[in-house]
Design an enzyme around this catalytic site. Structure first.
Site, mmCIF file in Angstrom:
data_model
loop_
_atom_site.group_PDB
_atom_site.id
_atom_site.type_symbol
_atom_site.label_atom_id
_atom_site.label_comp_id
_atom_site.label_asym_id
_atom_site.label_seq_id
_atom_site.Cartn_x
_atom_site.Cartn_y
_atom_site.Cartn_z
ATOM 1 N N ASP A 64 -5.385 -13.697 2.426
ATOM 2 C CA ASP A 64 -6.523 -14.352 3.069
ATOM 3 C C ASP A 64 -6.949 -15.521 2.178
ATOM 4 O O ASP A 64 -6.245 -15.844 1.217
ATOM 5 C CB ASP A 64 -7.671 -13.326 3.249
ATOM 6 N N ARG A 211 10.517 8.586 3.534
ATOM 7 C CA ARG A 211 11.117 9.638 4.361
ATOM 8 C C ARG A 211 12.166 10.515 3.683
ATOM 9 O O ARG A 211 12.203 11.722 3.970
ATOM 10 C CB ARG A 211 11.657 9.017 5.657
HETATM 11 O O1 C5P Z 1 10.421 5.970 4.440
HETATM 12 P P1 C5P Z 1 10.870 4.843 3.564
HETATM 13 O O2 C5P Z 1 11.531 5.284 2.278
HETATM 14 O O3 C5P Z 1 11.682 3.803 4.317
HETATM 15 O O4 C5P Z 1 9.485 4.148 3.114
HETATM 16 C C1 C5P Z 1 9.447 2.922 2.438
HETATM 17 C C2 C5P Z 1 8.015 2.505 2.253
HETATM 18 O O5 C5P Z 1 7.989 1.223 1.648
HETATM 19 C C3 C5P Z 1 7.204 2.386 3.538
HETATM 20 O O6 C5P Z 1 5.851 2.751 3.218
HETATM 21 C C4 C5P Z 1 7.304 0.914 3.872
HETATM 22 O O7 C5P Z 1 6.181 0.461 4.607
HETATM 23 C C5 C5P Z 1 7.317 0.288 2.490
HETATM 24 N N1 C5P Z 1 7.901 -1.038 2.397
HETATM 25 C C6 C5P Z 1 9.218 -1.313 2.776
HETATM 26 N N2 C5P Z 1 9.711 -2.585 2.665
HETATM 27 C C7 C5P Z 1 8.944 -3.571 2.170
HETATM 28 C C8 C5P Z 1 7.616 -3.295 1.765
HETATM 29 C C9 C5P Z 1 7.146 -2.012 1.908
HETATM 30 O O8 C5P Z 1 9.931 -0.411 3.219
HETATM 31 N N3 C5P Z 1 9.444 -4.772 2.021
#
Ligand code: C5P
Length: 236
Positions: A64, A211
């Site tokens: 912002d 996950r």
């Molecule tokens: O479940 P998983 O291992 O894919 O989660 C990855 C986390 O990292 C999620 O909270 C996602 O929103 C976050 N994230 C991402 N890629 C980015 C920034 C954040 O996957 N570039």
């Protein structure tokens, strides 16, 4: 450098979060709280998790005008989180304002990192939608250098970009990387992924894993495996 595994707690209620955390009887993993849980439960959820003894990465990705970001960061700083972030696309002036807002009267502050380009943005979309003609790698490098100029502690980036960021900004500049999967695991919607061991080799300081831990049949076992592969030098 404190390398660690951060669990992405992408739950939509505090009941779901605490049901998950209660499985960890003798461990206090570093947790990432994102927009979903923060907007659902408000700042109280941060205080409750802190009271349970966890470190917190508050992943709200502020973007912002500098004055607004400075004031918002002052509020987050009073929540005593350990790590928080902004979008590097907000400019160096905005990142400087964020750092100012985050710094407490006694000079202490949480770590502050910047999102370079979201891993969901590919080069074609960046060219077409954002009218940024450079390569994705050049943009990630440039945004990381801007974050460093503004005095930030590091960036969120793909694990595959961690080496490039370290080369441009130095070994001490933090790389916090989502997109991590076990070699025998399900990729889900993540595209540019790597394993915990490979992420360490490339230069990640903190891996953010959601996950593969939260949806595992045994989340504690999955967390321990992740820590062993990332910190223990085991091959993945
Ligand atoms: O479940 P998983 O291992 O894919 O989660 C990855 C986390 O990292 C999620 O909270 C996602 O929103 C976050 N994230 C991402 N890629 C980015 C920034 C954040 O996957 N570039």
């Amino acid at each position: 450098m404190n390398k660690d595994v951060i669990i992405a707690c992408d739950f939509n209620s505090k009941e779901a979060l605490f049901a998950f955390l209660d499985k960890f009887t003798d461990k206090k993993p570093f947790l990432k709280i994102g927009m979903e849980l923060f907007y659902a439960e408000g700042p109280a959820i941060v205080r409750e998790i802190k009271a349970r003894g966890h470190k917190i990465f508050l992943d709200l990705k502020l973007h912002d005008i500098p004055n607004t970001v400075e004031k918002a960061m002052a509020v987050l700083s009073s929540l005593d989180v350990d790590l928080c972030n902004v979008h590097a696309g907000g400019t160096i002036a905005m990142m400087e304002a964020a750092l100012k807002g985050l710094t407490r009267p006694d000079g202490t502050r949480p770590l502050l990192i910047a999102v370079t380009q979201l891993t969901s943005t590919d080069e074609e979309r960046m060219h077409r939608d954002l009218l940024i003609p450079d390569s994705l790698e050049d943009v990630v490098r440039h945004y990381a250098q801007n974050a460093k100029k503004a005095g930030l502690d590091g960036v969120v980036c793909s694990p595959l970009e961690a080496r490039l960021v370290k080369e441009a900004c130095g070994e001490a500049f933090l790389t916090v990387t989502p997109g991590v999967r076990f070699a025998d695991g399900d990729a889900g919607d993540q595209v540019r992924i790597t394993t915990p061991a490979k992420a360490r080799q490339i230069g990640s300081d903190y891996i953010v894993v959601g996950r593969p831990i939260t949806q595992a049949a045994d989340p504690v076992l999955a967390y321990e495996r992740c820590v062993a592969e990332f910190l223990g030098g085991n091959k993945a």
